[in-house]
Design a protein around this motif. Structure first.
Motif, short mmCIF file in Angstrom:
data_model
loop_
_atom_site.label_atom_id
_atom_site.label_comp_id
_atom_site.label_asym_id
_atom_site.label_seq_id
_atom_site.Cartn_x
_atom_site.Cartn_y
_atom_site.Cartn_z
N ALA A 281 -4.90 -9.78 3.81
CA ALA A 281 -4.21 -8.60 4.33
C ALA A 281 -4.81 -8.28 5.70
O ALA A 281 -5.84 -8.83 6.08
CB ALA A 281 -4.38 -7.41 3.39
N ASP B 25 -9.52 -8.57 4.61
CA ASP B 25 -8.67 -7.56 5.25
C ASP B 25 -9.35 -7.17 6.56
O ASP B 25 -10.51 -7.54 6.81
CB ASP B 25 -8.54 -6.34 4.32
N ALA C 270 -9.31 1.85 6.68
CA ALA C 270 -8.72 0.61 6.20
C ALA C 270 -8.49 0.65 4.69
O ALA C 270 -7.47 0.18 4.19
CB ALA C 270 -9.62 -0.57 6.56
N MET D 87 -10.40 -10.43 -1.64
CA MET D 87 -9.48 -10.32 -0.50
C MET D 87 -10.25 -10.37 0.81
O MET D 87 -11.44 -10.05 0.87
CB MET D 87 -8.69 -9.00 -0.56
N LYS E 69 -3.57 3.84 -1.74
CA LYS E 69 -4.56 4.12 -0.69
C LYS E 69 -3.98 5.11 0.31
O LYS E 69 -2.75 5.25 0.42
CB LYS E 69 -4.99 2.82 0.00
N GLY F 191 -0.89 -5.18 -2.09
CA GLY F 191 -1.08 -4.04 -1.22
C GLY F 191 -2.41 -4.04 -0.52
O GLY F 191 -3.29 -4.78 -0.85
N ASP G 163 -0.53 -0.81 -4.38
CA ASP G 163 -1.93 -0.56 -4.03
C ASP G 163 -2.05 0.88 -3.53
O ASP G 163 -1.50 1.21 -2.48
CB ASP G 163 -2.34 -1.54 -2.94
N SER H 154 1.29 -2.05 7.41
CA SER H 154 1.75 -1.90 8.79
C SER H 154 3.17 -2.47 8.96
O SER H 154 4.01 -1.87 9.65
CB SER H 154 0.80 -2.62 9.75
N LYS I 57 -6.62 -2.13 12.87
CA LYS I 57 -5.27 -2.63 12.59
C LYS I 57 -4.45 -2.87 13.85
O LYS I 57 -3.36 -3.41 13.78
CB LYS I 57 -4.52 -1.65 11.68
N SER J 123 0.84 -1.20 0.00
CA SER J 123 0.00 0.00 0.00
C SER J 123 0.87 1.24 0.00
O SER J 123 1.78 1.36 0.83
CB SER J 123 -0.90 0.01 1.24
N LYS K 129 -10.27 -1.75 -5.84
CA LYS K 129 -10.60 -2.50 -4.61
C LYS K 129 -11.79 -1.85 -3.90
O LYS K 129 -11.78 -0.64 -3.64
CB LYS K 129 -9.39 -2.56 -3.68
N ARG L 279 0.84 2.52 10.65
CA ARG L 279 0.73 2.37 9.20
C ARG L 279 0.46 3.67 8.48
O ARG L 279 0.66 3.79 7.27
CB ARG L 279 -0.37 1.35 8.86
N PHE M 162 0.36 -5.73 2.40
CA PHE M 162 1.09 -5.23 3.58
C PHE M 162 1.15 -3.70 3.58
O PHE M 162 1.25 -3.07 2.53
CB PHE M 162 2.53 -5.75 3.57
#
Ligand SMILES: O=C[C@H](O)COP(=O)(O)O
Length: 263
Positions: free
Chosen positions: A204, A168, A29, A166, A23, A263, A21, A227, A172, A2, A116, A234, A225
């Motif tokens: 994730a 997730d 999130a 995914m 974001k 990501g 990815d 964090s 976190k 990410s 996503k 993160r 990933f």
């Protein structure tokens, strides 16, 4: 991996990740970036593109680029497969489907390979899934798994032929996806998707490098990933040293034919 801006995208691509990815981790999130920022990242990574013959196959056509399956330290940039680019659309409330669709179309128009879309627990999830299945660009539904995973909905997503799905986490700080959901439930999720169609499964959620062997044993196709590669929270800065360690670990796992780095 990410990333929140062009500078981080350059670091991630140079480190050899398979997916970049886009974001904003400080905005939830699946916090979204401005479409213009996403477009700039896409343009930059397309500029690093290798000849089509050495690019990883798009998800959905049977394979994805794996860490360890393409470039190796010392390879020339021209021989390295380019990272695929995904982007999130932001965290939207369940009653904001039309707004989420509008944003998803803007994100798709920025040129990403995958859009996503988060699916939060609640009755609206099935409607969201069906609506996004009708969109003409490649959507990856992301099951927010803090409160568990809905296996029948996962199978429905696979039957709708999304290129990938995914799982997730939203929170976190309460441990990784594996800590929170457990290996049994995650293995069932992976099996439910794989059993219902030729759809890739990504995992994730504050995953740690030390969890790579367990991720591989679950049968996941790729892992995301953020964090794990930040020095602090993160929402902080990417740490190139942590990223290099993770990519090296992925090369070991990837050479066994399993998980790609997303990501
Ligand atoms: O999509 C991937 C995840 O959001 C990565 O971030 P995380 O490792 O902080 O959960």
């Amino acid at each position: 991996m990410s990333v929140r801006d062009l500078a981080e995208a350059r670091v991630a691509a140079a480190a050899g990740v398979d997916f970049v990815d886009c974001k904003e981790p400080a905005h939830g999130a699946l916090g979204g970036l401005a479409p213009a920022t996403i477009a700039a990242i896409v343009a930059e990574l397309r500029g690093l593109a290798a000849p089509a013959a050495v690019r990883p196959s798009p998800a959905g056509s049977g394979a994805v680029g794996r860490v360890g399956a393409g470039s190796a330290p010392g390879d020339s940039a021209a021989a390295a497969p380019r990272a695929l680019v995904s982007a999130t659309i932001g965290d939207w409330p369940a009653d904001a489907l039309d707004s989420a669709l509008a944003r998803a179309r803007e994100v798709a128009a920025a040129g990403v390979d995958y859009v996503k879309v988060g699916l939060w627990p609640g009755a609206a999830r099935t409607r969201w899934l069906d609506a996004f299945a009708r969109e003409p660009y490649a959507v990856v539904p992301v099951f927010i798994a803090d409160a568990g995973l809905d296996l029948s909905l996962a199978a429905r997503a696979a039957a709708l032929r999304f290129p990938a799905v995914m799982a997730d986490t939203d929170a976190k700080r309460g441990g990784s996806l594996i800590d929170r959901v457990g290996t049994e439930a995650l293995a069932a999720f992976v099996a439910a998707v794989h059993g219902a169609g030729p759809v890739l499964v990504g995992l994730a959620g504050a995953l740690r490098a030390a969890e790579l062997p367990r991720l591989a044993s679950l049968g996941a196709d790729f892992a995301g990933f953020r964090s794990a590669v930040c020095a602090g929270d993160r929402a902080g800065k990417l740490d190139p040293g942590r990223l290099a360690t993770l990519v090296a670990a992925m090369r070991v796992v990837g050479s066994a034919g399993t998980v790609a780095l997303a990501g």
